[in-house]
Enzyme design. Structure first.
Site, short mmCIF file in Angstrom:
data_model
loop_
_atom_site.label_atom_id
_atom_site.label_comp_id
_atom_site.label_asym_id
_atom_site.label_seq_id
_atom_site.Cartn_x
_atom_site.Cartn_y
_atom_site.Cartn_z
N HIS A 117 0.79 -1.24 0.00
CA HIS A 117 0.00 0.00 0.00
C HIS A 117 0.82 1.29 0.00
CE1 HIS A 117 0.84 -0.05 4.33
NE2 HIS A 117 0.59 1.25 4.30
C1 UD1 Z 1 -1.57 5.65 6.11
C2 UD1 Z 1 -0.23 6.07 6.67
C3 UD1 Z 1 0.72 4.88 6.65
C4 UD1 Z 1 0.11 3.64 7.28
C5 UD1 Z 1 -1.22 3.36 6.62
C6 UD1 Z 1 -1.90 2.15 7.22
C7 UD1 Z 1 0.24 8.46 6.15
C8 UD1 Z 1 1.09 9.36 5.38
N1 UD1 Z 1 0.38 7.14 5.90
O1 UD1 Z 1 -1.37 5.36 4.73
O2 UD1 Z 1 1.88 5.22 7.35
O3 UD1 Z 1 0.97 2.53 7.10
O4 UD1 Z 1 -2.06 4.51 6.78
O5 UD1 Z 1 -3.05 1.76 6.54
O6 UD1 Z 1 -0.51 8.91 6.99
N2 UD1 Z 1 -8.74 5.26 1.90
C9 UD1 Z 1 -10.03 4.78 1.89
N3 UD1 Z 1 -10.61 4.47 3.07
C10 UD1 Z 1 -10.00 4.65 4.25
C11 UD1 Z 1 -8.69 5.15 4.25
C12 UD1 Z 1 -8.06 5.45 3.06
O7 UD1 Z 1 -10.62 4.59 0.85
O8 UD1 Z 1 -10.59 4.37 5.30
C13 UD1 Z 1 -8.07 5.54 0.61
C14 UD1 Z 1 -8.27 6.93 0.13
O9 UD1 Z 1 -8.43 6.90 -1.25
C15 UD1 Z 1 -6.97 7.63 0.46
C16 UD1 Z 1 -5.97 6.50 0.33
O10 UD1 Z 1 -6.68 5.33 0.74
O11 UD1 Z 1 -6.68 8.69 -0.39
C17 UD1 Z 1 -4.76 6.64 1.18
O12 UD1 Z 1 -5.10 6.83 2.55
P1 UD1 Z 1 -4.15 7.69 3.52
O13 UD1 Z 1 -4.75 7.77 4.85
O14 UD1 Z 1 -3.73 8.91 2.82
O15 UD1 Z 1 -2.84 6.87 3.61
P2 UD1 Z 1 -2.58 5.34 3.73
O16 UD1 Z 1 -2.04 4.89 2.44
O17 UD1 Z 1 -3.72 4.60 4.32
#
Ligand code: UD1
Length: 357
Positions: free
Chosen positions: A202
């Site tokens: 991810h």
């Molecule tokens: C975040 C953390 C990472 C951690 C990971 C665990 C940062 C920079 N990174 O990354 O260190 O390992 O969480 O999972 O904070 N999304 C959904 N539903 C959700 C959450 C996210 O659809 O409940 C999608 C969205 O499109 C979003 C993307 O995932 O834009 C990325 O989510 P984000 O919270 O930015 O970062 P993670 O990749 O989850």
């Protein structure tokens, strides 16, 4: 002592599961704030449920956005809560945008910040998690380190005050919850013990590059010819596979929704091996006695690669590493790297003895 904890993403909710029980035991008042960075049931609520964490007192409803928007919105909303609650200390966890936002708010309001999982460092320096870690450590007053290596990383940067080696809270949680791991998940998924690999991918540097993601999926597809591959898929990765039209590479992989902690650990416990770019999962594999191929140029958990327990891999080398890893000789003692399972207790004891109120 009035303490305010800020969580928001999956790994932080998991860490909170240990600390909130320790605070309860000692009668310390903890106000729990969820930024809302993770909002899907499978990314957030399910952990509250299976790990028996009480509902957050505040949810900032931040959701997904650009890094600046997410961090800024968390800061604006979190500051309001802090000004209302006047905590003696703010706790932040790990390396997410939520972590950094909480640390900046605390530091600017001159409220001491405690960073749980301090001192982790890795390349590339421009990955969002690394930026968040370095900045958070810089402005935190108490730095709770999961490993001796983390303590040394801070020392190299001239940070020695307020630094404590506690061990890793995720190891505490692993030991505590082990009797409840849902190992029968393998029956539900039609798998046989030791005859499948668990993978999670991810990180932005793997998912947002078309070439890298294609390479990773092609390698996983090749591995499916030899052993089953189960992939609980993060929403971001799922989205990119769709955008890049990579569905053809995943047809032999068992793609499933993200799993709750007990099911995920059950799945790892019965697996042959783990392939991941998750910081948490590469360690959890080790806790479960499984090796991991870490699809990263570097790792914050270098103890495990230095000992040849885990191996790093470029996206296009995964299959080769898969063949090598099982024959790797472990080069040094890999026991007790992450403490004695009492990290949570130590964090609370240090806080109690430092914050007089
Ligand atoms: C975040 C953390 C990472 C951690 C990971 C665990 C940062 C920079 N990174 O990354 O260190 O390992 O969480 O999972 O904070 N999304 C959904 N539903 C959700 C959450 C996210 O659809 O409940 C999608 C969205 O499109 C979003 C993307 O995932 O834009 C990325 O989510 P984000 O919270 O930015 O970062 P993670 O990749 O989850």
């Amino acid at each position: 002592m009035k303490l305010l904890s800020l969580i928001g993403a999956r790994p932080q909710i998991i860490k909170e599961a240990i600390l909130n029980k320790e605070f309860e035991k000692k009668g310390i008042k903890e106000i729990l704030v969820h930024s809302g960075q993770h909002y899907d049931f499978n990314m957030s609520d399910v952990f509250f449920k299976v790990l028996n964490i009480r509902k957050a007192d505040y949810n900032l409803g931040v959701g997904s956005a650009t890094h600046a928007q997410m961090t800024a919105k968390t800061m604006i909303e979190f500051e309001k809560v802090v000004l209302k609650e006047h905590p003696d200390i703010i706790l932040v966890y790990g390396d997410t945008n939520t972590t950094l936002a909480g640390a900046i708010v605390g530091a600017k309001l001159k409220i001491p910040v405690a960073h749980v999982e301090a001192g982790i460092r890795q390349e590339p320096k421009d990955m969002p998690e690394e930026i968040n870690r370095v900045l958070t450590d810089r402005i935190s007053k108490y730095l709770f380190c999961p490993s001796e290596l983390a303590v040394n990383n801070l020392k190299k940067e001239g940070i020695t005050e307020g630094v404590y080696f506690t061990g890793d809270i995720m190891y505490d949680l692993f030991l505590k919850m082990k009797p409840y791991f849902k190992e029968d998940i393998i029956d539900e998924l039609n798998l046989e013990e030791n005859k499948y690999i668990v993978t999670t991918i991810h990180r932005d540097f793997n998912t947002d590059s078309k070439e890298k993601l294609e390479s990773i999926l092609k390698e996983l597809d090749k591995i499916t010819k030899e052993i089953k591959v189960v992939f609980p898929i993060h929403p971001r990765t799922k989205k990119r596979i769709g955008e890049f039209n990579f569905n053809e590479y995943t047809k032999n992989i068992l793609l499933i929704e993200p799993l709750d902690y007990l099911s995920m650990m059950g799945l790892v416990q019965k697996s042959h091996l783990v392939i991941t770019d998750s910081g948490g999962l590469q360690k959890e594999a080790y806790f479960a006695g499984k090796k991991a191929i870490v699809v990263m140029p570097d790792t914050g958990w270098r103890e495990l690669t230095q000992a040849s327990w885990n191996v790093l891999s470029e996206p296009n080398e995964i299959k080769n590493k898969f063949h090598h890893i099982m024959s790797n000789e472990i080069s040094s003692n890999v026991e007790n790297i992450y403490g004695d399972g009492k990290a949570g207790e130590k964090v609370v004891t240090y806080l109690e003895s430092n914050i007089v109120k």
